[in-house]
Each structure stands twice: as structure tokens, then as C-alpha cells.
Design a protein around this motif. Sequence first.
Motif, PDB file in Angstrom:
ATOM      1  N   GLY A 241      34.036  -2.494 -63.928  1.00  0.00           N
ATOM      2  CA  GLY A 241      33.123  -3.422 -64.246  1.00  0.00           C
ATOM      3  C   GLY A 241      32.804  -3.976 -65.496  1.00  0.00           C
ATOM      4  O   GLY A 241      32.363  -3.367 -66.242  1.00  0.00           O
ATOM      5  N   ARG A 242      32.788  -5.365 -65.590  1.00  0.00           N
ATOM      6  CA  ARG A 242      32.326  -6.201 -66.783  1.00  0.00           C
ATOM      7  C   ARG A 242      31.052  -6.649 -66.923  1.00  0.00           C
ATOM      8  O   ARG A 242      30.837  -7.438 -65.881  1.00  0.00           O
ATOM      9  N   PRO A 243      30.026  -6.480 -67.603  1.00  0.00           N
ATOM     10  CA  PRO A 243      28.640  -7.044 -67.604  1.00  0.00           C
ATOM     11  C   PRO A 243      28.880  -8.357 -67.648  1.00  0.00           C
ATOM     12  O   PRO A 243      29.688  -9.260 -68.557  1.00  0.00           O
ATOM     13  N   LEU A 244      28.006  -8.994 -66.788  1.00  0.00           N
ATOM     14  CA  LEU A 244      28.101 -10.448 -66.946  1.00  0.00           C
ATOM     15  C   LEU A 244      26.854 -10.862 -68.001  1.00  0.00           C
ATOM     16  O   LEU A 244      26.040 -10.282 -68.390  1.00  0.00           O
ATOM     17  N   SER A 245      27.090 -12.050 -68.649  1.00  0.00           N
ATOM     18  CA  SER A 245      26.064 -12.639 -69.859  1.00  0.00           C
ATOM     19  C   SER A 245      24.839 -13.029 -69.186  1.00  0.00           C
ATOM     20  O   SER A 245      24.734 -14.057 -68.983  1.00  0.00           O
ATOM     21  N   LEU A 246      24.143 -12.116 -68.470  1.00  0.00           N
ATOM     22  CA  LEU A 246      22.759 -12.554 -67.819  1.00  0.00           C
ATOM     23  C   LEU A 246      22.052 -11.242 -68.260  1.00  0.00           C
ATOM     24  O   LEU A 246      22.237 -10.453 -69.034  1.00  0.00           O
ATOM     25  N   PRO A 247      20.649 -11.674 -68.564  1.00  0.00           N
ATOM     26  CA  PRO A 247      19.506 -10.872 -69.004  1.00  0.00           C
ATOM     27  C   PRO A 247      19.512  -9.688 -67.839  1.00  0.00           C
ATOM     28  O   PRO A 247      19.904  -9.878 -66.638  1.00  0.00           O
ATOM     29  N   LYS A 248      19.286  -8.590 -68.331  1.00  0.00           N
ATOM     30  CA  LYS A 248      18.953  -7.214 -67.562  1.00  0.00           C
ATOM     31  C   LYS A 248      17.926  -7.500 -66.446  1.00  0.00           C
ATOM     32  O   LYS A 248      17.074  -8.301 -66.712  1.00  0.00           O
ATOM     33  N   VAL A 249      18.008  -7.029 -65.126  1.00  0.00           N
ATOM     34  CA  VAL A 249      16.940  -6.999 -64.109  1.00  0.00           C
ATOM     35  C   VAL A 249      16.481  -5.823 -63.938  1.00  0.00           C
ATOM     36  O   VAL A 249      17.064  -5.074 -63.769  1.00  0.00           O
ATOM     37  N   GLY A 250      14.988  -5.690 -63.877  1.00  0.00           N
ATOM     38  CA  GLY A 250      14.564  -4.349 -63.837  1.00  0.00           C
ATOM     39  C   GLY A 250      14.629  -3.834 -62.461  1.00  0.00           C
ATOM     40  O   GLY A 250      14.401  -4.875 -61.548  1.00  0.00           O
ATOM     41  N   GLN A 251      14.802  -2.654 -62.123  1.00  0.00           N
ATOM     42  CA  GLN A 251      14.868  -1.742 -60.943  1.00  0.00           C
ATOM     43  C   GLN A 251      15.414  -2.555 -59.787  1.00  0.00           C
ATOM     44  O   GLN A 251      15.110  -3.113 -58.766  1.00  0.00           O
ATOM     45  N   ILE A 252      16.657  -2.974 -59.926  1.00  0.00           N
ATOM     46  CA  ILE A 252      17.665  -3.707 -58.887  1.00  0.00           C
ATOM     47  C   ILE A 252      17.788  -2.726 -57.618  1.00  0.00           C
ATOM     48  O   ILE A 252      18.359  -1.790 -57.851  1.00  0.00           O
ATOM     49  N   SER A 253      17.190  -3.207 -56.606  1.00  0.00           N
ATOM     50  CA  SER A 253      17.216  -2.305 -55.514  1.00  0.00           C
ATOM     51  C   SER A 253      18.367  -2.574 -54.371  1.00  0.00           C
ATOM     52  O   SER A 253      18.470  -1.967 -53.544  1.00  0.00           O
ATOM     53  N   SER A 254      18.703  -3.965 -54.593  1.00  0.00           N
ATOM     54  CA  SER A 254      19.755  -4.406 -53.622  1.00  0.00           C
ATOM     55  C   SER A 254      20.257  -5.676 -54.087  1.00  0.00           C
ATOM     56  O   SER A 254      19.927  -6.460 -54.959  1.00  0.00           O
ATOM     57  N   PHE A 255      21.218  -6.168 -53.323  1.00  0.00           N
ATOM     58  CA  PHE A 255      22.002  -7.573 -53.356  1.00  0.00           C
ATOM     59  C   PHE A 255      21.820  -8.043 -52.053  1.00  0.00           C
ATOM     60  O   PHE A 255      21.487  -7.070 -51.010  1.00  0.00           O
ATOM     61  N   GLY A 256      22.050  -9.595 -51.764  1.00  0.00           N
ATOM     62  CA  GLY A 256      21.868  -9.984 -50.382  1.00  0.00           C
ATOM     63  C   GLY A 256      22.762 -11.216 -50.242  1.00  0.00           C
ATOM     64  O   GLY A 256      23.244 -11.722 -51.286  1.00  0.00           O
ATOM     65  N   GLN A 257      23.087 -11.663 -49.027  1.00  0.00           N
ATOM     66  CA  GLN A 257      24.096 -12.850 -48.903  1.00  0.00           C
ATOM     67  C   GLN A 257      23.523 -13.599 -47.753  1.00  0.00           C
ATOM     68  O   GLN A 257      22.970 -13.224 -46.983  1.00  0.00           O
ATOM     69  N   ASP A 258      23.676 -15.043 -47.932  1.00  0.00           N
ATOM     70  CA  ASP A 258      23.295 -15.753 -46.835  1.00  0.00           C
ATOM     71  C   ASP A 258      24.487 -16.343 -46.235  1.00  0.00           C
ATOM     72  O   ASP A 258      25.536 -16.159 -46.381  1.00  0.00           O
ATOM     73  N   ASN A 259      24.192 -17.310 -45.147  1.00  0.00           N
ATOM     74  CA  ASN A 259      25.298 -17.689 -44.203  1.00  0.00           C
ATOM     75  C   ASN A 259      26.411 -18.788 -44.945  1.00  0.00           C
ATOM     76  O   ASN A 259      27.384 -18.932 -44.365  1.00  0.00           O
ATOM     77  N   SER A 260      25.894 -19.236 -46.087  1.00  0.00           N
ATOM     78  CA  SER A 260      26.573 -19.890 -47.173  1.00  0.00           C
ATOM     79  C   SER A 260      27.540 -19.080 -47.969  1.00  0.00           C
ATOM     80  O   SER A 260      28.391 -19.855 -48.912  1.00  0.00           O
TER      81      SER A 260
END
Length: 411
Positions: free
Chosen positions: A373-392
Motif C-alpha cells: 500500500g502506497r500513501p496517497l498525497s493527502l493530509p492524514k485524517v484523524g481516527q479513521i473509523s471506516s470507509f463507505g461507498q454510494d450507488n455511483s
Amino acid sequence: MAAVGVVLGVALAACGADEGSNQAAGSTASSSAATQSGDGATTSPGTTATAGAAQAKRGVRLVRIGGFDAPVYVTAPPGDSRRLMVVEQRGRVMVVRGGRKLPTPFLDIRSQVTYGGEQGLLSVAFPPDYQRSGRFYVYYTSGDTNRIVEYRRASADRANASTARVVLTMPNLEPNHNGGLMVFGPDGLMYVGTGDGGGANDQHGGAGNAQNLGSLLGKLLRIDPAASGGQPYSIPSSNPFVGRAGARGEIYSYGLRNPWRFSFDRRTGDLAIADVGQDAVEEVDFVRRGRARGANFGWRPWEGRQRNFNEPAPGAVFPVIQHTHASGFCSITGGYIVRDPNVPSLSGRYVYSDFCDGQIRAARLRPGRVAHGRPLSLPKVGQISSFGQDNSGRVYVVSLDGPVYRFAAPR
């Protein structure tokens, strides 16, 4: 063998909250540390120029869609392109309609939910026939029990709280390792991730629960949750252990410690499971569509690719991604293989993070092959509890601190 008594739980672990609070100020994309542009894009103070240029090169940014009370999951009802449902751990499901958070919850069952640490309302799931049936399901902890309960909607924005029907209960042996995710798979059936019962080293039931086919704990279950023939749910006849003496027919896969978040590739049906480790290794397991049937993912004899107990784990499937606690991981948070056509830079890549590390990573997954896994060039996000996905196919990042973000292409 991992040290007894050292317990790191799912992405909701209380110890994770302490570690997350030690991140440097200005390093996260949380509501307190982030700045927001006119269209909702978030950047971290002090890193706007460098991170912004890197994001453009990578072709992805985070757009903040709202703030919530301890959110742990995001999903969307099938057939509804306007609404997102955000699960709050204390016991509410909130509605985001047309990009705006509604003030009234879709469902409020705080009075029934045991909240704290890794316990609470952990997910909501909508079956493929939701638009017709109005049925949906929640998974929550209540005292010493984990419950899957069916409700029915009253309107598109409100559930009828008086329609509760208990589908399945499981013992909550410890306040941790509750699993908690329900997902309707590509076959239209419900898949349920369950933890091993908690404590250290899968300590319950002698040799533990995860390798015990007589226990629902430490498993991926597959059921049809609709009431049938006087029973609260039915077991598909194609499940791998149906008819085996001493085995529970609900079991689809086993040998899991705490599969807090797992997902199906919306294009291929392939399955990725992020299984929270004990005190050494965090892992992601990956199998092609249908190959999780009867699969043994190795816990407790194995923690990742590392021996934990000198016990048999027949046909153990080893992870394709693993990270060590020595490198700053503590509780892996699984995401999705991205199929959002608006974010082509992530197409076909699996995104994930860790509750303590906070860096969002991406990798291409192939069964039996180690991925990095390679880090994305994004700021860190504190306490990531989940990801989600919508119908699109748009993918969301959920922070227990409150913010929910969406991956978007650079402007």
C-alpha cells in the motif's frame, strides 16, 4: 506467540483515541485541523501548497460532506441517488439528502444501544429489494449481546422504530472484537463479519472461536435475513458447512480475529477483508469472487504471516497486505476497490487506512501476491473509523472525530 493481555481492538478502540490525539497539530484533515475551500475541498493548515500540488499530480482530493457524532459507517439505499446514510456509534442513523445533512435521524435507537469503546451501533445494511420492501438492518451491541435487527421505513427519510424484528443474536463475551459490518453481496445475500469474542489470543472456548466451526464468532457469515418458514432468517443451501456435523450452517469463512470492515468489488465481486490484528500485525485478505466459500484466514494459529500458536489452520489463506505495529499501525480500517469514474487515478485500487496511522493508502490487489500500500498525497485524517461507498461508486472516508469526506478528482 503474541503477548497475552495486550489487546488492540477495532477502529473504535479506546486506546486508539489516545494515540490519535497525539498526532501533531495541523497534520490531519479533521474538522479542527482542516481548512475548506468554497466547494468543500479540505487541506491541512501549513501544507496547502505542497499537498495541493501533490494531490493534483495524484489526481485525488478529499471533499468534506459534513460533521457527525462519532460516525462509524456510510452507505446508500439501493436505487436512491440522493441519499447517504451515516451511522453514528451512539445509536443514530443520519440522512444526507442532496448534499445536506437533515436534522432528524432516519433511525434513533440510542436507548437500546450499549455505547463505548468498541461497542455501539456499528452498521446499517439495505437489501437489494429495499425500494419495494422497505426493509433494512442494523447491527449493534446491547449488554452482553450483539444483535442484528430488521426495521422498516416509514418514509424515504424516516424509519418506523416500532417495526423492530430480531434476526440474529450472538454473545458479546468481551467489550471488544464485535465485528459489526453487514453487507449485501453480489449474490443478494447478507454477509456479516463477527469478531472472535474478545480478549487476547482468542481466549474463549478452549482453542478459541475463530477455528471452531461450531461457533459463529471469528467468522464471515452468509444468510438470507428475511423471515422464512417461521424462522427469523434462512441459511443458503450453498453455504460450505451446511449439513456438516457440529458446524454452523451460517458460516461462509472462518479464522478471523475482528473483520471490522470488508467489501466486495462492485465490478468483479472480489472480496477484501481488513482483519484487525492483535499486538503485532494488521492485515488485508483478498480472494476472487466465490473463493471465500469455506476459506480459513488463519487466526489464531497465525497473525498475518506470523506464527501465533502452534496449532493447525487447514488451508490457511495468508494476507496480501500486512503492516506492523512497530511501523505505527494499531487497528486497520478496510476500504474499497475504487470504481468511481470521476476519480480515474484510483481506478481498480484498494484504499484503506489505520485508526492510529491516519494515512490513506492504495494498492492493487491480486490473490496470493503480496501488495504494498502506497500513501496517497493527502493530509492524514484523524481516527479513521471506516470507509463507505454510494450507488455511483463514490468512496467516502469516515473519521470518528466527526467529519465525513468523499474522494474527488482535482479541480
